[in-house]
Motif scaffolding. Structure first.
Motif, PDB file in Angstrom:
ATOM      1  N   GLY A   1      51.424  58.724  34.873  1.00 46.10           N
ATOM      2  CA  GLY A   1      52.850  58.929  35.112  1.00 46.10           C
ATOM      3  C   GLY A   1      53.568  57.750  35.730  1.00 46.10           C
ATOM      4  N   LYS A   2      52.861  56.701  36.113  1.00 41.23           N
ATOM      5  CA  LYS A   2      53.499  55.534  36.716  1.00 41.23           C
ATOM      6  C   LYS A   2      54.031  54.608  35.630  1.00 41.23           C
ATOM      7  CE  LYS A   2      50.337  55.442  40.693  1.00 41.23           C
ATOM      8  NZ  LYS A   2      49.307  54.641  41.388  1.00 41.23           N
ATOM      9  N   SER A   3      55.040  53.834  35.991  1.00 40.80           N
ATOM     10  CA  SER A   3      55.478  52.780  35.080  1.00 40.80           C
ATOM     11  C   SER A   3      54.459  51.653  35.126  1.00 40.80           C
ATOM     12  CB  SER A   3      56.848  52.252  35.496  1.00 40.80           C
ATOM     13  OG  SER A   3      56.758  51.558  36.728  1.00 40.80           O
ATOM     14  N   ILE A   4      54.527  50.765  34.140  1.00 45.10           N
ATOM     15  CA  ILE A   4      53.595  49.631  34.127  1.00 45.10           C
ATOM     16  C   ILE A   4      53.773  48.790  35.389  1.00 45.10           C
ATOM     17  CG2 ILE A   4      53.048  47.464  32.963  1.00 45.10           C
ATOM     18  CD1 ILE A   4      53.615  48.826  30.323  1.00 45.10           C
ATOM     19  N   ALA A   5      55.022  48.555  35.777  1.00 45.53           N
ATOM     20  CA  ALA A   5      55.290  47.738  36.972  1.00 45.53           C
ATOM     21  C   ALA A   5      54.721  48.398  38.222  1.00 45.53           C
ATOM     22  CB  ALA A   5      56.790  47.515  37.127  1.00 45.53           C
ATOM     23  N   GLU A   6      54.871  49.722  38.338  1.00 45.27           N
ATOM     24  CA  GLU A   6      54.338  50.426  39.509  1.00 45.27           C
ATOM     25  C   GLU A   6      52.815  50.350  39.539  1.00 45.27           C
ATOM     26  OE1 GLU A   6      57.709  53.929  40.122  1.00 45.27           O
ATOM     27  OE2 GLU A   6      56.062  54.219  38.690  1.00 45.27           O
ATOM     28  N   TYR A   7      52.215  50.531  38.387  1.00 45.11           N
ATOM     29  CA  TYR A   7      50.757  50.472  38.315  1.00 45.11           C
ATOM     30  C   TYR A   7      50.252  49.070  38.665  1.00 45.11           C
ATOM     31  CZ  TYR A   7      46.194  49.984  36.049  1.00 45.11           C
ATOM     32  OH  TYR A   7      44.891  49.688  35.776  1.00 45.11           O
ATOM     33  N   VAL A   8      50.871  48.048  38.087  1.00 46.65           N
ATOM     34  CA  VAL A   8      50.433  46.669  38.303  1.00 46.65           C
ATOM     35  C   VAL A   8      50.609  46.254  39.760  1.00 46.65           C
ATOM     36  CG1 VAL A   8      51.025  44.264  37.799  1.00 46.65           C
ATOM     37  CG2 VAL A   8      50.743  45.893  35.926  1.00 46.65           C
ATOM     38  N   SER A   9      51.678  46.744  40.403  1.00 45.28           N
ATOM     39  CA  SER A   9      51.966  46.337  41.786  1.00 45.28           C
ATOM     40  C   SER A   9      50.855  46.730  42.748  1.00 45.28           C
ATOM     41  CB  SER A   9      53.293  46.946  42.254  1.00 45.28           C
ATOM     42  OG  SER A   9      53.182  48.358  42.367  1.00 45.28           O
ATOM     43  N   ALA A  10      50.100  47.765  42.402  1.00 45.79           N
ATOM     44  CA  ALA A  10      49.044  48.241  43.296  1.00 45.79           C
ATOM     45  C   ALA A  10      47.691  47.630  42.988  1.00 45.79           C
ATOM     46  CB  ALA A  10      48.957  49.770  43.209  1.00 45.79           C
ATOM     47  N   LYS A  11      47.636  46.761  41.990  1.00 46.18           N
ATOM     48  CA  LYS A  11      46.364  46.173  41.591  1.00 46.18           C
ATOM     49  C   LYS A  11      46.272  44.711  42.052  1.00 46.18           C
ATOM     50  CE  LYS A  11      45.109  49.960  39.648  1.00 46.18           C
ATOM     51  NZ  LYS A  11      44.035  50.782  40.261  1.00 46.18           N
ATOM     52  N   PRO A  12      45.055  44.158  42.076  1.00 42.16           N
ATOM     53  CA  PRO A  12      44.884  42.773  42.542  1.00 42.16           C
ATOM     54  C   PRO A  12      45.715  41.780  41.745  1.00 42.16           C
ATOM     55  CG  PRO A  12      42.767  43.881  42.454  1.00 42.16           C
ATOM     56  CD  PRO A  12      43.760  44.816  41.824  1.00 42.16           C
ATOM     57  N   ASN A  13      46.182  40.754  42.434  1.00 36.15           N
ATOM     58  CA  ASN A  13      47.032  39.742  41.793  1.00 36.15           C
ATOM     59  C   ASN A  13      46.288  38.894  40.771  1.00 36.15           C
ATOM     60  OD1 ASN A  13      49.228  40.508  43.386  1.00 36.15           O
ATOM     61  ND2 ASN A  13      48.658  39.094  45.023  1.00 36.15           N
ATOM     62  N   ASN A  14      44.965  38.880  40.837  1.00 35.25           N
ATOM     63  CA  ASN A  14      44.206  38.012  39.936  1.00 35.25           C
ATOM     64  C   ASN A  14      43.686  38.740  38.704  1.00 35.25           C
ATOM     65  OD1 ASN A  14      42.305  39.518  41.500  1.00 35.25           O
ATOM     66  ND2 ASN A  14      40.715  38.058  40.969  1.00 35.25           N
ATOM     67  N   TRP A  15      44.058  40.004  38.521  1.00 28.74           N
ATOM     68  CA  TRP A  15      43.542  40.753  37.370  1.00 28.74           C
ATOM     69  C   TRP A  15      44.124  40.235  36.062  1.00 28.74           C
ATOM     70  CZ3 TRP A  15      42.700  46.737  37.769  1.00 28.74           C
ATOM     71  CH2 TRP A  15      41.604  46.974  38.587  1.00 28.74           C
ATOM     72  N   THR A  16      43.264  40.191  35.061  1.00 24.76           N
ATOM     73  CA  THR A  16      43.675  39.833  33.711  1.00 24.76           C
ATOM     74  C   THR A  16      43.938  41.113  32.922  1.00 24.76           C
ATOM     75  OG1 THR A  16      41.410  39.842  32.880  1.00 24.76           O
ATOM     76  CG2 THR A  16      42.245  37.770  33.804  1.00 24.76           C
ATOM     77  N   ALA A  17      44.482  40.948  31.711  1.00 23.98           N
ATOM     78  CA  ALA A  17      44.746  42.104  30.855  1.00 23.98           C
ATOM     79  C   ALA A  17      43.458  42.871  30.592  1.00 23.98           C
ATOM     80  CB  ALA A  17      45.386  41.650  29.541  1.00 23.98           C
ATOM     81  N   GLN A  18      42.342  42.164  30.427  1.00 25.41           N
ATOM     82  CA  GLN A  18      41.075  42.830  30.166  1.00 25.41           C
ATOM     83  C   GLN A  18      40.660  43.722  31.327  1.00 25.41           C
ATOM     84  OE1 GLN A  18      41.680  39.646  29.659  1.00 25.41           O
ATOM     85  NE2 GLN A  18      41.200  39.179  27.528  1.00 25.41           N
ATOM     86  N   GLN A  19      40.908  43.258  32.549  1.00 20.99           N
ATOM     87  CA  GLN A  19      40.540  44.078  33.704  1.00 20.99           C
ATOM     88  C   GLN A  19      41.435  45.305  33.824  1.00 20.99           C
ATOM     89  OE1 GLN A  19      40.631  40.454  36.119  1.00 20.99           O
ATOM     90  NE2 GLN A  19      38.726  41.092  37.057  1.00 20.99           N
ATOM     91  N   PHE A  20      42.719  45.146  33.491  1.00 20.69           N
ATOM     92  CA  PHE A  20      43.603  46.311  33.480  1.00 20.69           C
ATOM     93  C   PHE A  20      43.136  47.318  32.434  1.00 20.69           C
ATOM     94  CE2 PHE A  20      46.840  43.355  35.348  1.00 20.69           C
ATOM     95  CZ  PHE A  20      47.045  44.061  36.517  1.00 20.69           C
ATOM     96  N   VAL A  21      42.758  46.827  31.261  1.00 17.98           N
ATOM     97  CA  VAL A  21      42.283  47.712  30.191  1.00 17.98           C
ATOM     98  C   VAL A  21      41.050  48.477  30.659  1.00 17.98           C
ATOM     99  CG1 VAL A  21      41.129  47.716  27.948  1.00 17.98           C
ATOM    100  CG2 VAL A  21      43.257  46.447  28.248  1.00 17.98           C
TER     101      VAL A  21
END
Length: 646
Positions: A354-374
């Motif tokens: 239910g989160k937006s992409i921006a909300e989800y990304v904001s809570a994750k490490p700054n060094n994550w790549t797209a593969q790690q998000f996937v």
């Protein structure tokens, strides 16, 4: 002392090789402060000279200062390890012994004032002799008051490293080691000279670079005690020696231990300013907690890794607030990359919860790549559907195998960044196999009840108000059903407890029509599951005739004019009603007989019976479990072939 020295370990790098030199410079600063006091920065001078710098057999390093010299008080302290005199200046009296980890010959010469007279001391220092101090009659090679320390005859393990040493690197290490003096103390004139070349002023080179731009305090739990830690921040240009953001621990007015790389926390090894210039941030932390935990050789601070992590985290938070523009650039880039990945793998959107992409990304490490998000979203997607997974494994004849498969899938996604589409195709393949397993006899030679397959397709006593698209398997019946906006599974129309006369469909699916812009209609679909291999159907009565059951249930839903969701809201039917029915059951002789009495046909496909009933305006299909599985396999075979090699 030999035992203490044997327990002291130096890193086998340039910094480790230079540690005796750095200790000599530190002692020289104490000598300058003792002689000049507040004028030490303006009148003090330390010269570091390398002769034959890259020849291990001839190298000589000298550190000369114009401080107070080795007078009687200092000389007495020199002969006493761990002396109180050194403790007053945040020293340990152990630093001079570090030199024996690198060099085999150490020489001291000094001129100092005694009353109105100037006197000298010149001796070789060797802890491996009974008489550690071997005095010489000659005078020092300099005329001013001060002290010179000379190192030569390096130990063999350092020879290869010596051949690579250069002046710029030495200057960088000296400057970074005494960074606290640049930021919040004083610094004398320090020069470095190589092989008779022009001396370079380390102080001049770095005084306009190492400038404190922010300072403050953070409170951190260090091994069970809340300690106040002071921090100082400086921005410097990115260079060969200063390549990435880092945090440095300071004690006894020098940097202790290795830098902590902040790249992973801040997301980039360096930032770029509006002039397209790369820069890094160096954080220096200090506090009484470090002073009291500094080891005797002043090469490390005795605190736990968890405490270090908490310190790094607290200071990194401060940096990120101050570098908000840079962090926003990183988050924007991450969001863009993730959005692209989700366009290719839309299934993973369930992991957003239910989160937006921006909300989800904001809570994750700054060094994550797209593969790690996937990878993370794939796991979140599984967590979101864990209730369904439990239902599936319960229904399986061999649930352990499926659980192991799920673990294997998650492991592969996490380790190898598998494409999420492949993950879901594997999931579909397993579900098909489970349906096949559910049709077989149980251990007591009985068939599974229809509830087992029902739960596989959509959890009973629930609806789509609480179950998202990827949390059910309606695609087994028809992929189009999976996209209907509302599904009610084994529930009454009014949403309450079942009472006499209530018609409860196994699955009731409702769709606001959007065909050709027609937004005033509703499609209602009823799905009835029957026990595998059941063969006691009788024409007419609702309990024994699945066709009658579908018609009666659908008619009551239409008369009710709507349905109450599990969240309490009401969904109304409006406009023209299009009605569909599915009977999912094995086509046993008694069921075929009932279907034929209802004038069902199977001329287009012998395994599928169908009829459109004009009076009720309903189209009903009866399909066997074998056909259900066969068609599901056909619809997904292209994916199995491409992604699984089948």
């Amino acid at each position: 002392m030999d035992a203490v020295l044997s327990r002291t370990h130096l890193a086998h790098d340039i910094h480790g090789f230079l540690l005796p030199t750095l200790e000599a410079v530190s002692n020289a600063m104490h000598g300058l402060e003792a002689r000049f006091g507040d004028r030490a920065a303006s009148e003090g001078k330390i010269d570091i000279v390398f002769e034959n710098a890259n020849d291990p057999n001839k190298i000589l390093i000298s550190i000369t200062d114009n401080g107070i010299g080795l007078n009687d008080e200092n000389y007495k302290s020199f002969k006493t390890p761990f002396s109180g005199y050194k403790l007053k200046s945040k020293g340990r009296g152990f630093g001079r012994f570090i030199a024996f980890k690198v060099f085999s010959r150490i020489h001291y010469s000094s001129r100092y004032e005694f009353l109105t007279d100037r006197q000298t001391r010149t001796f070789r220092f060797d802890i491996y002799r009974d008489d550690e101090l071997v005095f010489h009659d000659g005078d020092p090679d300099f005329t001013h008051v001060g002290l010179r320390v000379e190192y030569d005859s390096p130990l063999t393990p350092w020879h290869d490293l010596i051949r690579q040493i250069d002046q710029s690197t030495v200057s960088d290490i000296i400057a970074s080691h005494f960074l606290p003096y640049f930021l919040y103390r004083w610094l004398p004139e320090i020069t470095v000279q190589f092989n008779g070349g022009a001396p370079e002023s380390v102080t001049t080179r770095f005084k306009d670079i190492f400038v404190e731009y922010d300072k403050g305090q953070v409170e951190v739990d260090i091994d069970g005690s809340v300690e106040t830690i002071d921090y100082s921040l400086t921005r410097i240009p990115k260079t060969r020696s200063f390549k990435n953001h880092c945090l440095l621990f300071a004690a006894a007015d020098r940097i202790v231990g290795k830098p902590r790389d902040l790249t992973n926390v801040l997301g980039e090894p360096h930032f770029t300013n509006e002039n397209n210039e790369n820069y890094i941030i160096i954080a220096v932390v200090r506090g009484e907690a470090f002073e009291s935990r500094l080891n005797d050789s002043r090469t490390g601070i005795n605190i736990s890794p968890k405490a270090i992590e908490r310190i790094v985290s607290a200071v990194s938070d401060v940096i990120q607030k101050g570098e908000n523009t840079q962090i926003e650039k990183i988050k924007t880039s991450q969001s863009t990359d993730l959005n692209g990945a989700l366009q290719e793998n839309p299934i993973l959107r369930l992991g957003l919860r239910g989160k937006s992409i921006a909300e989800y990304v904001s809570a994750k490490p700054n060094n994550w790549t797209a593969q790690q998000f996937v990878a993370d979203l794939a796991i979140e997607r599984y967590r979101a559907s864990k209730d369904l997974t439990k239902a599936i494994t319960t229904a399986a004849a061999s649930p352990e195998n499926y659980a192991a498969t799920i673990k294997d899938i998650v492991s592969k996604i996490d380790q190898n960044n598998k494409e999420a589409l492949a993950e879901y195709v594997i999931h579909r393949k397993n579900v098909i196999e489970l349906v096949e397993a559910a049709r077989k006899y149980t251990s007591d030679a009985k068939h599974h009840p229809e509830e087992v397959i029902h739960d596989l397709i959509f959890r009973r006593f629930s609806d789509s108000a609480t179950h998202d698209y990827f949390e059910h398997n309606l695609w087994l019946i028809d992929d189009a059903l999976a996209f209907l906006p509302y599904v009610s599974s084994d529930r009454t129309i009014h949403g309450g407890k079942r009472s006499k006369g209530d018609k409860v469909a196994d699955l009731a699916l409702f769709d606001d029509s959007l065909v050709l812009g027609d937004n005033d209609g509703t499609t209602v679909t009823i799905v009835e599951f029957k026990k595998p291999s059941r063969d006691d159907y009788v024409f007419g009565p609702e309990k024994t005739d699945p066709v009658t059951q579908v018609v009666e249930t659908l008619e009551k839903a239409v008369r009710a004019g709507g349905v109450t969701r599990t969240d309490g809201t009401h969904m109304s039917f409006s406009g023209v009603i299009r009605r569909f029915g599915y009977i999912v059951a094995d086509l046993t002789p008694s069921l075929v007989k009932v279907l034929k009495k209802h004038d069902f046909l199977n001329d287009q496909n012998p395994k599928i019976f169908f009829r459109y009933r004009d009076n009720e305006k309903i189209f009903i299909q009866a399909i066997g479990y074998d056909t259900l599985v066969e068609n599901a396999k056909k619809r997904n075979q292209a994916f199995f072939t491409v992604l699984l090699g089948e």
